[in-house]
Write a protein that holds these residues in place. Structure first.
Motif, PDB file in Angstrom:
ATOM      1  N   PRO A 116       0.735  -1.050  -0.342  1.00 34.92           N
ATOM      2  CA  PRO A 116       0.112   0.044   0.307  1.00 34.92           C
ATOM      3  C   PRO A 116       1.082   1.365  -0.216  1.00 34.92           C
ATOM      4  O   PRO A 116       1.558   1.448   0.867  1.00 34.92           O
ATOM      5  CB  PRO A 116      -1.124   0.069   0.933  1.00 34.92           C
ATOM      6  CG  PRO A 116      -0.530  -1.131   2.191  1.00 34.92           C
ATOM      7  CD  PRO A 116       0.890  -1.906   1.174  1.00 34.92           C
ATOM      8  N   GLY A 117       0.785   1.900  -1.078  1.00 45.44           N
ATOM      9  CA  GLY A 117       0.918   3.557  -0.934  1.00 45.44           C
ATOM     10  C   GLY A 117       3.059   3.545  -1.533  1.00 45.44           C
ATOM     11  O   GLY A 117       2.976   4.519  -2.487  1.00 45.44           O
ATOM     12  N   VAL A 118       3.125   2.215  -1.751  1.00 47.72           N
ATOM     13  CA  VAL A 118       3.763   2.172  -2.832  1.00 47.72           C
ATOM     14  C   VAL A 118       3.652   2.782  -4.969  1.00 47.72           C
ATOM     15  O   VAL A 118       2.830   1.843  -5.192  1.00 47.72           O
ATOM     16  CB  VAL A 118       4.367   0.940  -3.052  1.00 47.72           C
ATOM     17  CG1 VAL A 118       5.801   0.385  -4.160  1.00 47.72           C
ATOM     18  CG2 VAL A 118       5.307   0.618  -1.716  1.00 47.72           C
ATOM     19  N   PRO A 119       4.666   3.778  -5.054  1.00 45.09           N
ATOM     20  CA  PRO A 119       3.978   4.155  -6.024  1.00 45.09           C
ATOM     21  C   PRO A 119       4.080   2.890  -7.404  1.00 45.09           C
ATOM     22  O   PRO A 119       5.233   1.834  -7.022  1.00 45.09           O
ATOM     23  CB  PRO A 119       5.379   5.180  -6.286  1.00 45.09           C
ATOM     24  CG  PRO A 119       6.212   4.837  -5.467  1.00 45.09           C
ATOM     25  CD  PRO A 119       5.783   4.172  -4.393  1.00 45.09           C
ATOM     26  N   MET A 120       3.417   3.009  -8.832  1.00 48.98           N
ATOM     27  CA  MET A 120       3.703   2.065  -9.600  1.00 48.98           C
ATOM     28  C   MET A 120       2.907   2.237 -10.131  1.00 48.98           C
ATOM     29  O   MET A 120       2.465   2.999 -10.896  1.00 48.98           O
ATOM     30  CB  MET A 120       1.958   0.732  -8.574  1.00 48.98           C
ATOM     31  CG  MET A 120       2.735   0.221  -7.374  1.00 48.98           C
ATOM     32  SD  MET A 120       1.687  -1.431  -7.457  1.00 48.98           S
ATOM     33  CE  MET A 120       2.293  -1.675  -5.906  1.00 48.98           C
ATOM     34  N   HIS A 121       3.981   1.730 -11.847  1.00 49.11           N
ATOM     35  CA  HIS A 121       2.953   2.046 -12.935  1.00 49.11           C
ATOM     36  C   HIS A 121       3.134   0.798 -13.952  1.00 49.11           C
ATOM     37  O   HIS A 121       3.838   0.092 -14.345  1.00 49.11           O
ATOM     38  CB  HIS A 121       4.729   2.285 -13.990  1.00 49.11           C
ATOM     39  CG  HIS A 121       4.318   3.251 -14.752  1.00 49.11           C
ATOM     40  ND1 HIS A 121       5.159   4.017 -15.589  1.00 49.11           N
ATOM     41  CD2 HIS A 121       3.189   3.456 -15.868  1.00 49.11           C
ATOM     42  CE1 HIS A 121       4.798   4.147 -16.948  1.00 49.11           C
ATOM     43  NE2 HIS A 121       3.475   3.668 -17.489  1.00 49.11           N
ATOM     44  N   TYR A 122       1.416   0.746 -13.874  1.00 48.16           N
ATOM     45  CA  TYR A 122       1.482   0.037 -15.039  1.00 48.16           C
ATOM     46  C   TYR A 122       0.931  -0.418 -15.830  1.00 48.16           C
ATOM     47  O   TYR A 122       0.507   0.794 -16.893  1.00 48.16           O
ATOM     48  CB  TYR A 122      -0.302  -0.743 -14.668  1.00 48.16           C
ATOM     49  CG  TYR A 122      -0.882  -1.834 -15.058  1.00 48.16           C
ATOM     50  CD1 TYR A 122      -0.753  -2.961 -14.584  1.00 48.16           C
ATOM     51  CD2 TYR A 122      -1.671  -1.888 -16.852  1.00 48.16           C
ATOM     52  CE1 TYR A 122      -1.021  -4.165 -15.221  1.00 48.16           C
ATOM     53  CE2 TYR A 122      -1.632  -2.974 -17.071  1.00 48.16           C
ATOM     54  CZ  TYR A 122      -2.017  -3.907 -16.415  1.00 48.16           C
ATOM     55  OH  TYR A 122      -2.027  -4.878 -17.456  1.00 48.16           O
ATOM     56  N   LEU A 123       1.565  -0.481 -17.339  1.00 43.98           N
ATOM     57  CA  LEU A 123       1.811  -0.585 -18.841  1.00 43.98           C
ATOM     58  C   LEU A 123       0.804  -1.779 -19.500  1.00 43.98           C
ATOM     59  O   LEU A 123       1.479  -2.884 -19.057  1.00 43.98           O
ATOM     60  CB  LEU A 123       3.523  -0.371 -19.390  1.00 43.98           C
ATOM     61  CG  LEU A 123       3.700  -0.314 -20.534  1.00 43.98           C
ATOM     62  CD1 LEU A 123       2.889   0.433 -21.572  1.00 43.98           C
ATOM     63  CD2 LEU A 123       4.970  -0.411 -20.401  1.00 43.98           C
TER      64      LEU A 123
END
Length: 266
Positions: free
Chosen positions: A31-38
């Motif tokens: 939770p709260g960790v930056p994520m980039h979904y492609l």
């Protein structure tokens, strides 16, 4: 020219929208960790593509996410994991890479009768990695593997409840019914997005297994050793295809009403 600062993140990619099921589990685990979904929806589905094409796209997507700050990569695609995971680890030895593969071991362990069905893409079912999983974990279980051609294409088009899709589900579940399986493994990350269709077709006597939680737990362990726990940030969704489909699935399937996916040309 001023250098643009990129935020360290977990990079997650799939052939399309299916990896959102993995992303949801990752957000619960981190939770709260930056994520980039492609989502590589412009080239989906991968399940019927040649291995060379899948490898090429896997390298391009992973390179793209790392260039934009990803410090850990999750391949949220069974097909791409089978084809490209080893090559990606060689290419990026300093970046932890977590793949996803059909959970033969937990499915066999969950079965009461030893009769297990596996629903996956053509590329996954035909891959050497899948054959090794069966040899390692199937033991004395009777495995019925079905290559479900066309299902991902419907999901990528936003078609999750048409008569045509239901007809496919009926056809692919027939071998599982004939072999009296009591456990069915959803071996593609797209498939949980239409879980009610599988459940309706197989009936209450068949339990469905999916492996997203185990992938998220592994990623959380690796992230803890990669980045400081205070690293927090938001969620970014992007697609090489129509971002509207990604938004529709995220909102309707997962209840993420505030997402605004963007288009990326890779």
């Amino acid at each position: 020219m001023r250098e643009v600062k990129v935020q360290p993140s977990v990079g997650v990619w799939d052939s399309g929208v299916g990896g959102l099921t993995v992303l949801a589990a990752l957000r619960r685990a981190l939770p709260g960790v930056p994520m980039h979904y492609l989502a590589d929806s412009a080239h989906a589905p991968y399940g019927e593509r040649a291995d060379a094409f899948i490898l090429e796209r896997s390298l391009a997507l992973t390179d793209h996410l790392i260039a934009r700050g990803a410090r850990l990569i999750v391949i949220a695609c069974n097909t791409a994991t089978a084809v490209a995971a080893d090559a990606l680890r060689v290419r990026h030895p300093g970046v932890p890479i977590v793949g996803i593969e059909p959970g033969i071991k937990p499915a066999v362990a969950a079965s009461r009768t030893g009769r297990v069905g596996v629903l996956a893409t053509t590329a996954t079912v035909n891959s050497p990695r899948f054959a090794r999983l069966l040899a390692r974990h199937a033991a004395d279980a009777r495995i019925t593997s079905v290559a479900c051609s066309g299902v991902v294409k419907h999901i990528e088009a936003g078609d999750v409840d048409s008569a045509a899709l239901r007809a496919l589900i009926h056809r692919y579940c027939e071998p599982l019914r004939q072999n009296a399986v009591d456990t069915a493994l959803l071996g593609c990350t797209h498939y949980p997005l239409i879980r009610p269709l599988w459940e309706a077709e197989l009936g209450p006597g068949v339990q469905l297994i999916q492996v997203e939680a185990a992938v998220a737990q592994q990623a959380a362990r690796l992230w803890a050793g990669t980045m400081p726990p205070e690293e927090v940030g938001g969620l970014r969704l992007s697609s090489t295809g129509d971002p509207g489909v990604l938004a529709q699935v995220a909102r309707q399937g997962l209840g993420w009403l505030d997402v605004q996916p963007t288009h990326e040309r890779i």
